[in-house]
Design an enzyme around this catalytic site. Structure first.
Site, PDB file in Angstrom:
ATOM      1  N   SER A 109      16.921  -6.365   4.454  1.00  0.00           N
ATOM      2  CA  SER A 109      17.400  -5.046   4.857  1.00  0.00           C
ATOM      3  C   SER A 109      18.908  -5.102   5.052  1.00  0.00           C
ATOM      4  O   SER A 109      19.479  -6.160   5.327  1.00  0.00           O
ATOM      5  CB  SER A 109      16.740  -4.628   6.180  1.00  0.00           C
ATOM      6  OG  SER A 109      17.374  -3.510   6.754  1.00  0.00           O
ATOM      7  N   LYS A 162      15.317  -9.613  10.466  1.00  0.00           N
ATOM      8  CA  LYS A 162      15.782  -9.554   9.079  1.00  0.00           C
ATOM      9  C   LYS A 162      16.923 -10.535   8.827  1.00  0.00           C
ATOM     10  O   LYS A 162      17.026 -11.111   7.732  1.00  0.00           O
ATOM     11  CB  LYS A 162      16.209  -8.124   8.727  1.00  0.00           C
ATOM     12  CG  LYS A 162      15.046  -7.143   8.641  1.00  0.00           C
ATOM     13  CD  LYS A 162      14.067  -7.507   7.529  1.00  0.00           C
ATOM     14  CE  LYS A 162      12.987  -6.463   7.341  1.00  0.00           C
ATOM     15  NZ  LYS A 162      12.073  -6.771   6.217  1.00  0.00           N
ATOM     16  N   TYR A 220      14.485  -5.776  15.204  1.00  0.00           N
ATOM     17  CA  TYR A 220      14.385  -5.631  13.754  1.00  0.00           C
ATOM     18  C   TYR A 220      15.557  -6.330  13.060  1.00  0.00           C
ATOM     19  O   TYR A 220      15.378  -7.076  12.091  1.00  0.00           O
ATOM     20  CB  TYR A 220      14.364  -4.146  13.381  1.00  0.00           C
ATOM     21  CG  TYR A 220      14.185  -3.873  11.912  1.00  0.00           C
ATOM     22  CD1 TYR A 220      12.924  -3.918  11.327  1.00  0.00           C
ATOM     23  CD2 TYR A 220      15.279  -3.571  11.096  1.00  0.00           C
ATOM     24  CE1 TYR A 220      12.748  -3.661   9.970  1.00  0.00           C
ATOM     25  CE2 TYR A 220      15.117  -3.319   9.743  1.00  0.00           C
ATOM     26  CZ  TYR A 220      13.848  -3.364   9.188  1.00  0.00           C
ATOM     27  OH  TYR A 220      13.684  -3.128   7.844  1.00  0.00           O
ATOM     28  N   SER A 270       0.813  -1.208   0.000  1.00  0.00           N
ATOM     29  CA  SER A 270       0.000   0.000   0.000  1.00  0.00           C
ATOM     30  C   SER A 270       0.850   1.263   0.000  1.00  0.00           C
ATOM     31  O   SER A 270       0.360   2.351  -0.314  1.00  0.00           O
ATOM     32  CB  SER A 270      -0.939   0.010   1.208  1.00  0.00           C
ATOM     33  OG  SER A 270      -0.197   0.032   2.422  1.00  0.00           O
TER      34      SER A 270
END
Length: 265
Positions: free
Chosen positions: A156, A173, A169, A15
């Site tokens: 990432s 990843k 995070y 989106s």
């Protein structure tokens, strides 16, 4: 003669940001695209409209689906809905992910944040890939992509670049990078290629809150190409992968970080 089938791509988290750029790039390549969102339906509808306007093939179709990729029930429903809507799927782009709601030193960071990021950034795409792969292997239907079905994991630079205030995070990843390798090996003999794309510092909503910090780091030489990454930088690479430009390179890691990953003195 039967009409050539238009390939279908599922792009999670499309989106906005990198996912939106991927969806648009694939529409321009002639794909039908399944657009997903977690909460902002208006943004997904905007992506849908832009894909329709950008579509290379007038017969291409586009649809939006609400999904929390960290939810088993949502993933199962998404896969069923995509097949019911399009009748097939040729490429899965595992892009959906989230940053921690609060950046916190790992000495203080909460288990709740860790769990949320693992479920969304790692467990979700890992098992969504499993659900899609099961359908592909069971049906034996050839892909509308001449070189075979494709899976792309968007990870990432944080796979191997430490941020001690985003440990959850980084770990999510890093795990996703291993997931890409695992699926690449498992699916290689099935004519399904799997890739990992590692963006660096990209101008999206996720980095908007730390723009000044990264502006200063970039000015100080953090990135050899000396600029912010744009969502389109990653989208163009993924469009190339789906075209089959790297068909004999399953499991490859492609950085879209302006050279940030290169060790330097």
């Amino acid at each position: 003669m039967s009409k050539k089938r238009i390939p279908v791509a599922l792009v999670t988290g499309s989106s906005r940001g990198i996912g939106k750029a991927i969806a648009l790039a694939l529409a321009e390549e002639g794909y039908s695209v399944a657009v997903t969102y977690a909460g902002n339906k208006a943004a997904a509808e905007e992506t849908l409209a832009e894909c329709q306007a950008a579509a290379k093939d007038p017969a291409a179709r586009f649809a939006i689906f609400k999904v929390d990729v960290g939810s088993k029930d949502d993933r199962e429903q998404l896969v069923a809905d995509v097949w019911n809507t399009f009748g097939s799927l040729d490429a899965l782009i595992n892009n959906a992910g989230m940053a921690p709601r609060t950046r916190a030193d790992i000495v203080e960071a909460s288990e709740a944040s860790f769990t949320e990021l693992i479920e969304t950034n790692l467990q979700g795409p890992y098992f969504l890939t499993q659900a899609v792969a099961q359908r592909w292997l069971a049906s034996k239907e050839p892909s509308a992509i001449a070189s075979g079905h494709k899976v792309v994991f968007v990870t990432s630079i944080s796979v191997d670049t430490v941020s001690i205030n985003r440990g959850d995070y980084c770990i999510s990843k890093a795990g996703l990078a291993m997931a890409a390798s695992l699926w690449a090996v498992r699916l290689a003999s099935e004519n399904i290629q799997v890739y990992e794309v590692r963006p660096g510092v990209v101008a999206t909503d996720m980095t908007a809150g730390v723009q000044d910090r990264y502006d200063a780091l970039i000015a100080d030489g953090l990135i050899p190409q000396n600029r912010w990454g744009q969502p389109s930088d990653t989208a163009k690479v993924i469009a190339s992968l789906l075209r089959g430009d790297m068909v004999y390179s399953t499991g490859s890691v492609i950085y879209t970080d302006g050279g940030m990953h290169i060790p330097r003195l």
